[in-house]
Design a protein around this motif. Structure first.
Motif, short mmCIF file in Angstrom:
data_model
loop_
_atom_site.label_atom_id
_atom_site.label_comp_id
_atom_site.label_asym_id
_atom_site.label_seq_id
_atom_site.Cartn_x
_atom_site.Cartn_y
_atom_site.Cartn_z
N TRP A 57 8.71 7.60 31.38
CA TRP A 57 7.45 7.05 30.88
C TRP A 57 7.74 5.62 30.40
CZ3 TRP A 57 4.86 8.79 25.70
CH2 TRP A 57 3.57 8.31 25.62
N ARG A 139 2.36 6.76 33.89
CA ARG A 139 1.73 8.04 33.55
C ARG A 139 2.52 8.77 32.45
NH1 ARG A 139 1.22 13.45 36.76
NH2 ARG A 139 -0.57 14.33 35.69
N GLU A 145 0.26 15.31 28.00
CA GLU A 145 -1.13 15.03 28.36
C GLU A 145 -2.04 15.76 27.38
OE1 GLU A 145 -1.64 15.95 32.50
OE2 GLU A 145 -0.59 14.12 33.10
#
Length: 189
Positions: A57, A139, A145
């Motif tokens: 990330w 992402r 998430e």
């Protein structure tokens, strides 16, 4: 046309709703209400904990420099997703600043802002917050998430998500301090 007491009260109620929903006054009221109802988060049960499969990330700090989340591998990490326009996010920021002042040199803090850089910088300067804030990057790892903000994760040195909190919380609490102290001791700090 005669104004009755009921019509006057209805008009005042509509005016208050408009003020609350569509003006900055309402935003500050929402922040205060969230502060009143923010409680200390609790650790996830062992069976509910997930492990990060990837630390892949890339983030950008407020100066535009890249930060590789992989650098946090082997450390205790707090990841918070927030925005300046989110009342629950703004409500929990003072307690995060207090937590950062105590653990900023021991725990890796990642505050990911879903917002414009100039707006975030203005907010940080106005409130005199010193914790590290990051903006868009690649992402987010799938385990981090989230459908709403604020969402906060505490990750241990082995990559286990030991705490997930959705909504405003009181991060300057004995419960959080004890959890971080235990995780740091397990890490050898």
């Amino acid at each position: 046309m005669t104004i009755t007491r009921n019509k006057l009260l209805d008009g005042l109620l509509i005016l208050l709703l408009i003020l609350f929903l569509f003006t900055p006054v309402g935003f500050h009221v929402k922040v205060q209400v969230n502060k009143w109802f923010s409680f200390s988060p609790t650790q996830l049960a062992q069976k509910d904990q997930k492990s990060l499969a990837s630390y892949d990330w890339q983030l950008l700090d407020m100066e535009g420099s890249r930060f590789n989340f992989g650098e946090t591998r082997g450390k205790v990490v707090i990841v918070n997703f927030w925005a300046t326009w989110c009342p629950p996010c703004v409500a929990e920021m003072p307690s995060f600043q207090q937590l950062y002042e105590v653990y900023g040199n021991k725990v890796q803090f990642i505050f990911y802002a879903n917002d414009e850089a100039a707006r975030v910088q203005s907010f940080l300067n106005k409130k005199k917050y010193s914790f590290p804030v990051y903006l868009s990057g690649t992402r987010t790892p799938i385990e981090l998430e989230h459908p709403s903000i604020p969402t906060t994760y505490i990750i241990d040195a082995h990559g286990n998500i030991v705490l997930k909190e959705v909504g405003a919380a009181d991060w300057d609490s004995q419960t959080v301090y004890e959890l971080l102290d235990r995780l740091l001791m397990e890490q050898g700090i």
